[in-house]
Write a protein that holds these residues in place. Structure first.
Motif: not given
Length: 226
Positions: A49-50, A110, A124, A203, A205, A220
């Motif tokens: 994830s980010r 996100c 985001d 992405i 999700y 994300c």
């Protein structure tokens, strides 16, 4: 296929005894206020994830000025709120009742709809997020520190033609590629995903509906389909 594995096995939690990890965080950062019903939650660790990816790459080197040039999206996220990375496992909303699109506005997917007082808003941000290389078929791996279990997982991939580096993410950009049933409480879950026709930066999700209460995670992960 080229597949870069980001696993919780690489985190300090796996290398150090829990009391040493707690001491380190307390020494470096002070006590971080965790929210919710438990002091540990979870996230997708592969493809990362980010915010987990930022923590993985920079958590032990977050004062390095090279981050700005080498990883500008993580740099802007660290500057916005370092706790988005230190609390990489707390990106969730309570009380959604399965009505995800009503709870999470377009452009805020996100950050989980700017959950947790806006802690995760920088996730985001539109731009060149670092990606994990995947093939058409890959596995989403999620680390559940608190063994919450899952009522279900939903995994989406952005449609071909969507560009995460220049476009804000909306629900209409997502295509469902995996829907699961229940998972018994554990710390590790694997969701097999089969896709076709995707190339380039997308992405992934992941929606994780935890079983212990009405608590849902919105995660994300940036990938590159080779």
């Amino acid at each position: 296929m080229s597949h870069h594995v980001n696993s919780h096995a690489r985190t300090p939690r796996r290398r150090w005894a829990p009391h040493l990890l707690t001491l380190l965080f307390a020494t470096l950062l002070g006590l971080i206020p965790w929210t919710g019903t438990a002091s540990a939650h979870g996230s997708v660790v592969d493809p990362a994830s980010r915010n987990y990816g930022c923590w993985l790459r920079w958590g032990s080197d977050h004062l390095n000025p090279a981050m700005q040039q080498q990883d500008p999206m993580c740099w802007q996220a660290w500057r916005a709120d370092p706790n988005a990375m230190w609390n990489w496992n707390g990106l969730y909303r309570n009380g959604v009742g399965g009505n995800h699109q009503a709870a999470i506005p377009n452009g805020q997917l996100c950050s989980g709809g700017r959950t947790e007082g806006g802690r995760y808003n920088a996730l985001d941000a539109v731009g060149p997020w670092k990606t994990t290389n995947v093939g058409g078929n890959f596995t989403v791996k999620l680390y559940d520190q608190a063994s919450h279990g899952a009522d279900y997982f939903q995994v989406y991939v952005t449609r071909q033609g969507f560009n995460p580096a220049t476009q804000s993410l909306s629900w209409s950009d997502l295509q469902l590629v995996a829907q699961t049933g229940r998972y018994a409480p554990s710390q590790n879950y694997a969701i097999d995903v089969r896709t076709s026709g995707y190339t380039g930066h997308h992405i992934v999700y992941t929606i994780w509906k935890a079983s212990h209460m009405d608590q849902t995670y919105y995660l994300c992960s940036d990938v590159n389909f080779g």
